[in-house]
Design a protein around this motif. Structure first.
Motif, PDB file in Angstrom:
ATOM      1  N   ARG A  21       0.798  -1.232   0.000  1.00 25.97           N
ATOM      2  CA  ARG A  21       0.000   0.000   0.000  1.00 25.97           C
ATOM      3  C   ARG A  21       0.835   1.290   0.000  1.00 25.97           C
ATOM      4  O   ARG A  21       0.268   2.386  -0.034  1.00 25.97           O
ATOM      5  N   SER A 122     -14.620   0.049  -2.377  1.00 19.84           N
ATOM      6  CA  SER A 122     -14.883   0.819  -1.159  1.00 19.84           C
ATOM      7  C   SER A 122     -14.408   2.264  -1.311  1.00 19.84           C
ATOM      8  O   SER A 122     -15.094   3.207  -0.914  1.00 19.84           O
ATOM      9  N   VAL A 162     -14.286   2.913   7.492  1.00 19.20           N
ATOM     10  CA  VAL A 162     -14.368   1.458   7.625  1.00 19.20           C
ATOM     11  C   VAL A 162     -15.358   1.232   8.757  1.00 19.20           C
ATOM     12  O   VAL A 162     -15.132   1.695   9.874  1.00 19.20           O
ATOM     13  N   SER A 226     -11.901 -12.113  10.791  1.00 24.54           N
ATOM     14  CA  SER A 226     -12.444 -10.866  10.259  1.00 24.54           C
ATOM     15  C   SER A 226     -12.354 -10.860   8.744  1.00 24.54           C
ATOM     16  O   SER A 226     -11.625 -11.657   8.147  1.00 24.54           O
ATOM     17  N   PRO A 228     -12.929  -7.879   5.285  1.00 23.27           N
ATOM     18  CA  PRO A 228     -13.463  -6.647   4.694  1.00 23.27           C
ATOM     19  C   PRO A 228     -14.631  -6.995   3.768  1.00 23.27           C
ATOM     20  O   PRO A 228     -14.546  -7.984   3.026  1.00 23.27           O
ATOM     21  N   SER A 233     -18.325  -0.559   2.810  1.00 25.42           N
ATOM     22  CA  SER A 233     -16.972  -0.562   3.391  1.00 25.42           C
ATOM     23  C   SER A 233     -17.004  -1.075   4.827  1.00 25.42           C
ATOM     24  O   SER A 233     -16.554  -0.398   5.747  1.00 25.42           O
TER      25      SER A 233
ATOM     26  N   PRO B 164     -12.041   1.602  13.182  1.00 26.03           N
ATOM     27  CA  PRO B 164     -11.229   0.534  13.778  1.00 26.03           C
ATOM     28  C   PRO B 164      -9.734   0.813  13.626  1.00 26.03           C
ATOM     29  O   PRO B 164      -9.270   1.206  12.552  1.00 26.03           O
ATOM     30  N   ILE B 196      -7.148   0.704  10.545  1.00 28.21           N
ATOM     31  CA  ILE B 196      -7.447  -0.375   9.605  1.00 28.21           C
ATOM     32  C   ILE B 196      -8.072   0.269   8.365  1.00 28.21           C
ATOM     33  O   ILE B 196      -8.936   1.134   8.488  1.00 28.21           O
ATOM     34  N   GLU B 197      -7.608  -0.137   7.178  1.00 26.44           N
ATOM     35  CA  GLU B 197      -8.059   0.501   5.937  1.00 26.44           C
ATOM     36  C   GLU B 197      -9.095  -0.349   5.208  1.00 26.44           C
ATOM     37  O   GLU B 197      -9.192  -1.560   5.441  1.00 26.44           O
ATOM     38  N   PRO B 198      -9.843   0.273   4.281  1.00 26.63           N
ATOM     39  CA  PRO B 198     -10.736  -0.511   3.438  1.00 26.63           C
ATOM     40  C   PRO B 198      -9.967  -1.635   2.735  1.00 26.63           C
ATOM     41  O   PRO B 198      -8.835  -1.416   2.272  1.00 26.63           O
ATOM     42  N   GLU B 200      -8.921  -4.556   4.068  1.00 25.78           N
ATOM     43  CA  GLU B 200      -8.015  -5.333   4.915  1.00 25.78           C
ATOM     44  C   GLU B 200      -8.784  -6.093   5.990  1.00 25.78           C
ATOM     45  O   GLU B 200      -9.749  -5.567   6.549  1.00 25.78           O
ATOM     46  N   ILE B 202      -8.415  -7.505   9.963  1.00 21.01           N
ATOM     47  CA  ILE B 202      -7.681  -7.020  11.137  1.00 21.01           C
ATOM     48  C   ILE B 202      -6.242  -7.512  11.074  1.00 21.01           C
ATOM     49  O   ILE B 202      -5.287  -6.748  11.276  1.00 21.01           O
ATOM     50  N   GLU B 203      -6.085  -8.791  10.771  1.00 24.48           N
ATOM     51  CA  GLU B 203      -4.768  -9.412  10.781  1.00 24.48           C
ATOM     52  C   GLU B 203      -3.865  -8.819   9.688  1.00 24.48           C
ATOM     53  O   GLU B 203      -2.664  -8.631   9.893  1.00 24.48           O
ATOM     54  N   GLU B 204      -4.446  -8.538   8.526  1.00 22.89           N
ATOM     55  CA  GLU B 204      -3.673  -7.923   7.440  1.00 22.89           C
ATOM     56  C   GLU B 204      -3.248  -6.502   7.806  1.00 22.89           C
ATOM     57  O   GLU B 204      -2.136  -6.064   7.471  1.00 22.89           O
ATOM     58  N   GLU B 212       5.182  -1.273   7.831  1.00 22.65           N
ATOM     59  CA  GLU B 212       5.369   0.135   7.464  1.00 22.65           C
ATOM     60  C   GLU B 212       6.188   0.891   8.496  1.00 22.65           C
ATOM     61  O   GLU B 212       7.080   1.663   8.163  1.00 22.65           O
ATOM     62  N   SER B 233     -13.541   8.633  17.959  1.00 21.97           N
ATOM     63  CA  SER B 233     -14.471   7.502  17.941  1.00 21.97           C
ATOM     64  C   SER B 233     -13.797   6.264  17.362  1.00 21.97           C
ATOM     65  O   SER B 233     -14.269   5.672  16.405  1.00 21.97           O
ATOM     66  N   LEU B 235     -12.217   2.306  17.507  1.00 23.40           N
ATOM     67  CA  LEU B 235     -12.354   0.988  18.125  1.00 23.40           C
ATOM     68  C   LEU B 235     -10.966   0.365  18.081  1.00 23.40           C
ATOM     69  O   LEU B 235     -10.477  -0.009  17.007  1.00 23.40           O
ATOM     70  N   VAL B 237      -8.327  -2.382  18.365  1.00 23.28           N
ATOM     71  CA  VAL B 237      -8.334  -3.837  18.240  1.00 23.28           C
ATOM     72  C   VAL B 237      -6.914  -4.309  18.516  1.00 23.28           C
ATOM     73  O   VAL B 237      -6.009  -4.096  17.705  1.00 23.28           O
ATOM     74  N   ASP B 251      10.132   3.838  10.142  1.00 22.18           N
ATOM     75  CA  ASP B 251       9.574   4.974   9.417  1.00 22.18           C
ATOM     76  C   ASP B 251       9.724   6.179  10.346  1.00 22.18           C
ATOM     77  O   ASP B 251       8.924   6.373  11.264  1.00 22.18           O
ATOM     78  N   GLU B 254       6.957   8.619  11.470  1.00 25.56           N
ATOM     79  CA  GLU B 254       5.949   8.127  12.416  1.00 25.56           C
ATOM     80  C   GLU B 254       6.545   7.787  13.779  1.00 25.56           C
ATOM     81  O   GLU B 254       5.919   8.017  14.809  1.00 25.56           O
TER      82      GLU B 254
END
Lengths: 306, 306
Positions: A21, A122, A162, A226, A228, A233, B164, B196-198, B200, B202-204, B212, B233, B235, B237, B251, B254
């Motif tokens: 990504r 998405s 998401v 889990s 996607p 989305s 998330p 977490i991105e569209p 993916e 959770i594990e990915e 990264e 807001s 969540l 995980v 990185d 970050e």
């Protein structure tokens, strides 16, 4: 690039993406523009929000002459190090449920291409529905190679949504709770599900949803897997909880019918046996894999049970 | 109502809400208005987005004369069956990080009141930042007792966000990977984390973020626990993944610094020992509980190790 193993009918959908990504490119407009201009760059073809396939693969096209990087989202680099983009749309119709075309790819494409399509879908949906700033109502512009939108009027930054969804089985005494919605095909049953709300853990959302929809109190909720789910989305979070008793009080606006199914019934439904007590969700859906996971944990021998 | 057990310093924040969220009332405007008008109805006092407390509890007020149901969100019914609402604000300042006041409630309030405050805060923030339709730019109106906003111009419906976030430890040969951001207090380290991105699982997302931020490849990611984090807001995980090797490539935009910490070091930090190799996150944060969970799974005896 062809991956025959991924074409089995039992592949969970939209999982197993392989794109890199490249976060370090997204945040650099100069790099993102250079990347878009590379001759090896490819654009995922979409028909509205539907996939376009040929010969068992997603169709990927070179950028059209004059196409602008800022009208695209950078999905990432593929296994061949080709930059893969999706073209943003000014508007989309619907997009909240799977279409026939988007269901069909489950058996047509390798898993990682289904995941790539889901990511593209998405993001294209999110951009089309966020062309204005929710804070002040002014137009927004795509930024960060399509991974955010900025409002020039109030400087707000908006990020792709998401939406986490809890999807779950209650289990009680060797049986699991299955339900069906009013609009579903006849005899189709699945796990109950609902959006996780602000102020809840995953486990609290699971317990609330089962209580709301079926009147069942669960404890000892455990996470299973889990997925996607790009309509538009969601992040499906599949869990199993233990019910204290099996009395049902259905929310009839949400659930048409629900019942407790034993391991033999689940096994028969997953095998598509004619005498099965219900039709199970398709392999693309995490609910089917949750049922399999539960069944694998049961040690009930096949055959009649008490 | 006082729950002394929840006042221990080791309570995970914003977890353990006890409100009945009464979905059947939200969807009926007549019932929502009747509920708001009940004499026992209470409004959570907020100072902007900050909590207001007295005598170890959140301050709850009767509705002001002339107050309108549609300017409030129905959080649910409390243990005494009192309807609890929060008043919507036309605008909020910031809200993306915890303040001193919102941190202080960790040791002042019972767990379920911290959870109630978190829910109120997320919803008030969301409403203030969604007064306009992201699809067409027109004004939106609160609906469903504050659980959605509708655009009269284009009929779009918008729902509160829950974002998330994967927060995770990589483990390798009896040590876990800890990192610090540039803006953090000196010697403060925590688990790595990211949205977490569209597209993916959770594990990915866990694997992508660790790659990264630290250049580390993980496999066998396991879910540990989750937590709502109302800034604004998220969540959270929380997961642990197994690293193939311990080479780091940070990185640096970050992460200022990262290191592999053994069980003795984690134990010392959680005990706030002066010689500990880092300062651990506070009990309110899931990262501390993730470290404890990992430590509980280690069988390393205390004392010098190879």
């Amino acid at each position: 690039m062809h991956d025959p193993g991924a074409l089995t009918r039992e592949q969970l959908g939209f999982v197993g993406g392989r794109l890199d990504r490249v976060d370090h490119i997204r945040t650099r407009p100069d790099l993102a523009a250079q990347t878009f201009a590379l001759p090896e760059t490819r654009i995922v073809a979409l028909d509205g929000l539907d996939p376009v396939t040929a010969d068992g693969h997603l169709v990927m096209e070179a950028a059209a002459p004059g196409a602008r990087a800022e009208d695209h989202v950078l999905l990432g680099l593929d296994d061949l190090q080709r930059p893969i983009f999706a073209r943003l749309a000014e508007r989309v119709e619907g997009g909240f449920f799977p279409t026939e075309r988007s269901r069909a790819i489950a058996t047509e494409l390798p898993a990682h291409e289904i995941a790539l399509y889901g990511t593209a879908r998405s993001l294209v949906h999110w951009h089309a529905r966020h062309r204005f700033c929710s804070v002040c109502g002014s137009p927004t512009q795509a930024e960060k190679a399509g991974w955010s939108r900025r409002c020039d009027a109030c400087s707000s930054e908006h990020f792709p949504r998401v939406d986490p969804v809890a999807i779950m089985l209650a289990e009680h005494d060797g049986r699991v709770l299955l339900g069906r919605q009013h609009r579903w095909p006849e005899r189709f049953y699945s796990a109950l599900a609902g959006f996780i709300e602000p102020g809840e853990t995953i486990e609290e959302a699971v317990a609330r949803e089962i209580k709301e929809e079926a009147g069942v109190t669960v404890h000892s909720v455990r996470y299973v897997m889990s997925q996607p789910w790009p309509f538009p989305s969601s992040l499906m979070v599949a869990c199993i909880g233990v019910a204290g008793d099996d009395a049902l009080t259905l929310d009839e606006t949400e659930i048409e019918h629900a019942f407790w199914c034993d391991a033999d019934g689940v096994r028969a439904a997953l095998a598509n046996e004619p005498g099965a007590p219900f039709i199970a969700p398709p392999p693309m859906a995490v609910a089917r894999h949750l049922l399999k996971h539960w069944l694998d944990g049961q040690l009930v021998p096949p055959g009649p049970s008490a």
